[in-house]
Design a protein around this motif. Structure first.
Motif, PDB file in Angstrom:
ATOM      1  N   LEU A 130      46.848  62.230  29.496  1.00  0.00           N
ATOM      2  CA  LEU A 130      46.122  61.708  28.334  1.00  0.00           C
ATOM      3  C   LEU A 130      46.259  60.196  28.247  1.00  0.00           C
ATOM      4  O   LEU A 130      45.279  59.477  28.008  1.00  0.00           O
ATOM      5  CB  LEU A 130      46.651  62.359  27.052  1.00  0.00           C
ATOM      6  N   THR A 131      47.489  59.690  28.477  1.00  0.00           N
ATOM      7  CA  THR A 131      47.698  58.247  28.442  1.00  0.00           C
ATOM      8  C   THR A 131      46.855  57.553  29.503  1.00  0.00           C
ATOM      9  O   THR A 131      46.169  56.560  29.232  1.00  0.00           O
ATOM     10  CB  THR A 131      49.187  57.919  28.675  1.00  0.00           C
ATOM     11  N   GLY A 132      46.900  58.107  30.723  1.00  0.00           N
ATOM     12  CA  GLY A 132      46.137  57.509  31.814  1.00  0.00           C
ATOM     13  C   GLY A 132      44.648  57.470  31.501  1.00  0.00           C
ATOM     14  O   GLY A 132      43.995  56.439  31.674  1.00  0.00           O
ATOM     15  N   LEU A 133      44.125  58.592  30.996  1.00  0.00           N
ATOM     16  CA  LEU A 133      42.708  58.661  30.655  1.00  0.00           C
ATOM     17  C   LEU A 133      42.359  57.645  29.575  1.00  0.00           C
ATOM     18  O   LEU A 133      41.351  56.942  29.663  1.00  0.00           O
ATOM     19  CB  LEU A 133      42.353  60.066  30.157  1.00  0.00           C
ATOM     20  N   PHE A 134      43.233  57.572  28.570  1.00  0.00           N
ATOM     21  CA  PHE A 134      43.006  56.643  27.468  1.00  0.00           C
ATOM     22  C   PHE A 134      42.910  55.216  28.006  1.00  0.00           C
ATOM     23  O   PHE A 134      42.005  54.462  27.632  1.00  0.00           O
ATOM     24  CB  PHE A 134      44.153  56.776  26.458  1.00  0.00           C
ATOM     25  N   LEU A 135      43.837  54.862  28.911  1.00  0.00           N
ATOM     26  CA  LEU A 135      43.825  53.508  29.474  1.00  0.00           C
ATOM     27  C   LEU A 135      42.548  53.255  30.268  1.00  0.00           C
ATOM     28  O   LEU A 135      41.937  52.189  30.161  1.00  0.00           O
ATOM     29  CB  LEU A 135      45.056  53.311  30.364  1.00  0.00           C
ATOM     30  N   ILE A 136      42.130  54.249  31.059  1.00  0.00           N
ATOM     31  CA  ILE A 136      40.931  54.060  31.876  1.00  0.00           C
ATOM     32  C   ILE A 136      39.701  53.890  30.981  1.00  0.00           C
ATOM     33  O   ILE A 136      38.856  53.016  31.210  1.00  0.00           O
ATOM     34  CB  ILE A 136      40.746  55.243  32.846  1.00  0.00           C
ATOM     35  N   VAL A 137      39.616  54.716  29.928  1.00  0.00           N
ATOM     36  CA  VAL A 137      38.479  54.604  29.007  1.00  0.00           C
ATOM     37  C   VAL A 137      38.494  53.241  28.323  1.00  0.00           C
ATOM     38  O   VAL A 137      37.475  52.536  28.252  1.00  0.00           O
ATOM     39  CB  VAL A 137      38.520  55.739  27.948  1.00  0.00           C
ATOM     40  N   LEU A 138      39.685  52.850  27.861  1.00  0.00           N
ATOM     41  CA  LEU A 138      39.822  51.563  27.179  1.00  0.00           C
ATOM     42  C   LEU A 138      39.386  50.417  28.102  1.00  0.00           C
ATOM     43  O   LEU A 138      38.611  49.541  27.717  1.00  0.00           O
ATOM     44  CB  LEU A 138      41.291  51.379  26.784  1.00  0.00           C
ATOM     45  N   ALA A 139      39.883  50.443  29.346  1.00  0.00           N
ATOM     46  CA  ALA A 139      39.578  49.383  30.300  1.00  0.00           C
ATOM     47  C   ALA A 139      38.088  49.362  30.615  1.00  0.00           C
ATOM     48  O   ALA A 139      37.477  48.299  30.726  1.00  0.00           O
ATOM     49  CB  ALA A 139      40.383  49.581  31.577  1.00  0.00           C
ATOM     50  N   SER A 140      37.463  50.555  30.726  1.00  0.00           N
ATOM     51  CA  SER A 140      36.041  50.604  31.060  1.00  0.00           C
ATOM     52  C   SER A 140      35.196  50.069  29.915  1.00  0.00           C
ATOM     53  O   SER A 140      34.220  49.354  30.128  1.00  0.00           O
ATOM     54  CB  SER A 140      35.614  52.038  31.369  1.00  0.00           C
ATOM     55  N   VAL A 141      35.578  50.407  28.682  1.00  0.00           N
ATOM     56  CA  VAL A 141      34.761  50.000  27.540  1.00  0.00           C
ATOM     57  C   VAL A 141      34.919  48.499  27.263  1.00  0.00           C
ATOM     58  O   VAL A 141      33.933  47.786  27.094  1.00  0.00           O
ATOM     59  CB  VAL A 141      35.134  50.827  26.288  1.00  0.00           C
ATOM     60  N   PHE A 142      36.158  48.037  27.241  1.00  0.00           N
ATOM     61  CA  PHE A 142      36.375  46.647  26.839  1.00  0.00           C
ATOM     62  C   PHE A 142      36.635  45.701  28.010  1.00  0.00           C
ATOM     63  O   PHE A 142      36.434  44.505  27.892  1.00  0.00           O
ATOM     64  CB  PHE A 142      37.543  46.565  25.850  1.00  0.00           C
ATOM     65  N   GLY A 143      37.069  46.249  29.147  1.00  0.00           N
ATOM     66  CA  GLY A 143      37.421  45.420  30.298  1.00  0.00           C
ATOM     67  C   GLY A 143      36.350  44.439  30.732  1.00  0.00           C
ATOM     68  O   GLY A 143      36.631  43.257  30.937  1.00  0.00           O
ATOM     69  N   PRO A 144      35.079  44.889  30.888  1.00  0.00           N
ATOM     70  CA  PRO A 144      34.045  43.981  31.403  1.00  0.00           C
ATOM     71  C   PRO A 144      33.892  42.692  30.593  1.00  0.00           C
ATOM     72  O   PRO A 144      33.406  41.690  31.117  1.00  0.00           O
ATOM     73  CB  PRO A 144      32.775  44.835  31.322  1.00  0.00           C
ATOM     74  N   PHE A 145      34.335  42.686  29.312  1.00  0.00           N
ATOM     75  CA  PHE A 145      34.228  41.457  28.524  1.00  0.00           C
ATOM     76  C   PHE A 145      35.268  40.415  28.945  1.00  0.00           C
ATOM     77  O   PHE A 145      35.113  39.233  28.669  1.00  0.00           O
ATOM     78  CB  PHE A 145      34.431  41.754  27.031  1.00  0.00           C
ATOM     79  N   PHE A 146      36.342  40.872  29.565  1.00  0.00           N
ATOM     80  CA  PHE A 146      37.474  39.973  29.785  1.00  0.00           C
ATOM     81  C   PHE A 146      37.685  39.554  31.233  1.00  0.00           C
ATOM     82  O   PHE A 146      38.581  38.797  31.528  1.00  0.00           O
ATOM     83  CB  PHE A 146      38.759  40.637  29.275  1.00  0.00           C
ATOM     84  N   THR A 147      36.870  40.073  32.173  1.00  0.00           N
ATOM     85  CA  THR A 147      37.134  39.730  33.562  1.00  0.00           C
ATOM     86  C   THR A 147      36.602  38.344  33.912  1.00  0.00           C
ATOM     87  O   THR A 147      36.982  37.763  34.917  1.00  0.00           O
ATOM     88  CB  THR A 147      36.486  40.747  34.508  1.00  0.00           C
ATOM     89  N   GLY A 148      35.702  37.815  33.104  1.00  0.00           N
ATOM     90  CA  GLY A 148      35.179  36.476  33.376  1.00  0.00           C
ATOM     91  C   GLY A 148      33.975  36.471  34.307  1.00  0.00           C
ATOM     92  O   GLY A 148      33.453  35.420  34.645  1.00  0.00           O
TER      93      GLY A 148
END
Lengths: 305, 306
Positions: free
Chosen positions: B25-43
């Motif tokens: 569950l933790t791993g999935l949560f992190l992957i979902v979080l990174a996918s949703v918000f990650g693209p804003f922060f990679t530059g």
């Protein structure tokens, strides 16, 4: 018995009829025809083409004629690979897919049963955990990741196998293993679960009480019953593997039937897709019937109504 | 009178006590979080090209760059959005259809049941990915025209996604329908259903209030196992060039690009390993979660383990 067989065969033919109709309707309802090109064909040429490929007349007539031809075993001409009949194309590519599929089928069952049985017998030890981890892993990693990596390591680096192509037994190894792996994992999980359940049953306890050694108890008594779910899974499995894999054949450049499935749809090749689907469905229905026939022979507790 | 419900209150503590499930569950949560918000922060933008072709992983590009000099990390995260959305929505579509179909067939029984399940049998006899391909290509212009009429031509890529939802949902509901039907057949003979009927409850109420809560467990299990299956199917389609189209990305299309870039001279391993690894991890977590959930909810497997 005969009544059962007859009823199932009729039912199978009925299903096949529905499958053929559905495929035909969907392929003809698709926008764009098989002869649409960048440049519009002159009306006379198009009319001749349509007549040659029996695509003229109303949809109802086309459908009726197609069904009659199929019933006669004529799958018609491919509209893309001009002058080649679907029978001919399938006759050339299907044996390749079937050879690959048979090896993959045997591999999937052998690896799966062995792994699942060992995991169940050594339940809750590191052997069990390792086997089940390997199984989940090979279900979770798509074939088209495993296959290129295998090519990279075993073919390009270590030169153990040819990179791609079709010819000798050496060409068969990598695609067959890649094709079999996810199914082997599925079989392993199936066998483990069912063997765990069987190992608690009374007849197994009796066998143990007789003083049989554990290996014989598992292999001769428990496994015989525990493999029943695998038998029913092997029907669809065989149909899937024998009709070729779109992905594995593409990666290893195996001249099987897989590519024709995809390209047929894209080229609006009605009869090629129709023929391929007919072969798949027939195999599936036949294998499922075979499984149902074999079942009571394997498990005497089951009586047919 | 209400149906005896599964004791939900005790499920969550059991899940939280299970270390493997918490990890998943933790791993999935992190992957979902990174996918949703990650693209804003990679530059970088997911379609932003540069002159830096096939750069290996570095501090500036942790996952390296691809043929067009695009940042692979951004594309993997963005692809995660697409793949997860397809998996989730495709599963929801098939869940709705499958549960409704199975419940009605099982509850009505008789001829309705026969006809409905024969239909499922016919669809089962079609090769599933070919069926999706036909559906997607057949509906493609329709979807485009529909979007055009709504003045949404800019979402042409969205049309493809919409089709994938429908197409993958349309082939995945069959197993769910069979399972739900089997459950309903067994449940409807039980005394609480009889009691409800005796009290004058109509079919719809019995299905919704009494049968549905009892299907919850098995549906949850198959839901967690269906999401990875749909994600995998999408990736196969993308690999064959029929799924998500460039410059958009999904995990499947990225892996396909990586596989296409393999050649004997130079090995661009990062194009394959990173998208493949992230997708593999996601599917692994979902599959493990489904397995564990089944062990928790299915009394038979629990007994088998003792």
């Amino acid at each position: 018995m005969l009544v059962f067989l007859a009823r199932r065969v009729v039912l199978g033919l009925l299903t096949l009829f529905c499958v053929v109709s559905l495929t035909f309707v969907m392929m003809r309802a698709m926008p764009g025809g098989p002869f649409d090109k960048e440049r519009k064909l002159p009306p006379a040429v198009e009319k001749n083409l349509l007549a040659r490929y029996k695509l003229d007349g109303t949809l109802g007539e086309q459908y009726r004629d197609y069904l009659l031809d199929v019933a006669r075993g004529d799958l018609r001409l491919s509209t893309k690979y001009r002058n080649r009949s679907v029978n001919e194309i399938l006759g050339q590519t299907l044996p390749v897919s079937m050879a690959l599929g048979t090896v993959a089928f045997a591999l999937a069952l052998a690896i799966g049963i062995a792994l699942g049985a060992v995991a169940a017998v050594r339940r809750a030890t590191w052997v069990d955990h390792a086997a089940m981890a390997a199984a989940v892993l090979s279900i979770s990693i798509p074939t088209f990741v495993i296959a290129p990596v295998a090519v990279l390591l075993l073919a390009l680096r270590l030169h153990l196998f040819p990179v791609a192509g079709w010819g000798g037994a050496r060409h068969l190894v990598l695609p067959a293993v890649c094709l079999a792996l996810p199914y082997a994992a599925y079989v392993a999980r199936l066998v483990r679960n069912s063997l765990l359940e069987v190992l608690h049953q009374d007849f197994v306890r009796t066998a143990r009480a007789k003083g049989l050694d554990e290996a014989r108890v598992v292999v001769k008594h428990a496994l015989k019953v525990a493999l029943l779910p695998v038998v029913s899974f092997s029907g669809p499995l065989a149909a899937n593997l024998l009709t070729g894999s779109l992905v594995v054949e593409e990666i290893f450049k195996v001249p099987g039937v897989g590519a024709f499935f995809v390209n047929g749809v894209l080229n609006r090749d009605v009869f090629l897709v129709g023929g391929a689907v007919i072969v798949y469905s027939t195999l599936l229905i036949a294998f499922n019937l075979a499984v149902d026939l074999a079942y009571p022979l394997l498990d005497r507790r089951i009586r047919r109504e | 009178m209400n149906a005896p419900e599964i004791r939900r209150d005790r499920l969550w503590p059991r899940i939280l006590r299970n270390r493997a499930m918490v990890a998943c569950l933790t791993g999935l949560f992190l992957i979902v979080l990174a996918s949703v918000f990650g693209p804003f922060f990679t530059g970088y933008g997911y379609e932003e090209t540069s002159d830096l072709q096939f750069a290996p992983p570095s501090l500036r590009h942790p996952f390296g760059t691809d043929l067009h000099g695009r940042d692979v990390l951004t594309r993997v995260l963005y692809g995660g959005r697409v793949s997860l959305a397809v998996g989730l929505i495709g599963t929801l579509v098939s869940l709705t259809v499958g549960v409704a179909w199975g419940m009605i067939a099982g509850y009505r029984g008789g001829r309705t049941d026969l006809a409905m399940m024969r239909f499922v049998d016919v669809l089962y006899s079609l090769p599933r990915l070919v069926f999706v391909i036909v559906l997607v290509t057949a509906l493609d212009p329709l979807a485009r025209a529909g979007l055009g009429r709504l003045g949404l031509e800019t979402f042409a890529g969205g049309a493809r996604m919409l089709l994938l939802f429908v197409g993958l949902g349309a082939v995945s509901w069959l197993t769910m329908a069979r399972i739900v039907r089997g459950q309903v057949l067994a449940l409807k003979e039980q005394s609480f259903v009889l009691a409800a009927r005796a009290l004058g409850a109509r079919g719809g109420r019995i299905l919704g209030r009494h049968l549905l809560p009892n299907l919850w467990g098995i549906v949850m299990v198959y839901l967690t196992l269906m999401i990875p299956a749909v994600i995998l199917d999408e990736s196969f389609l993308s690999f064959l060039g029929l799924g998500i189209q460039a410059p958009q990305s999904s995990w499947g299309s990225l892996i396909a690009d990586g596989a296409a870039a393999i050649n004997p001279i130079r090995i661009y391993w990062w194009l394959l390993v990173f998208p493949g690894g992230v997708m593999g991890a996601t599917l692994l977590a979902l599959n493990l979660l489904g397995d564990q959930l089944r062990d928790l909810l299915d009394p038979r497997t629990v007994r088998g383990r003792r």
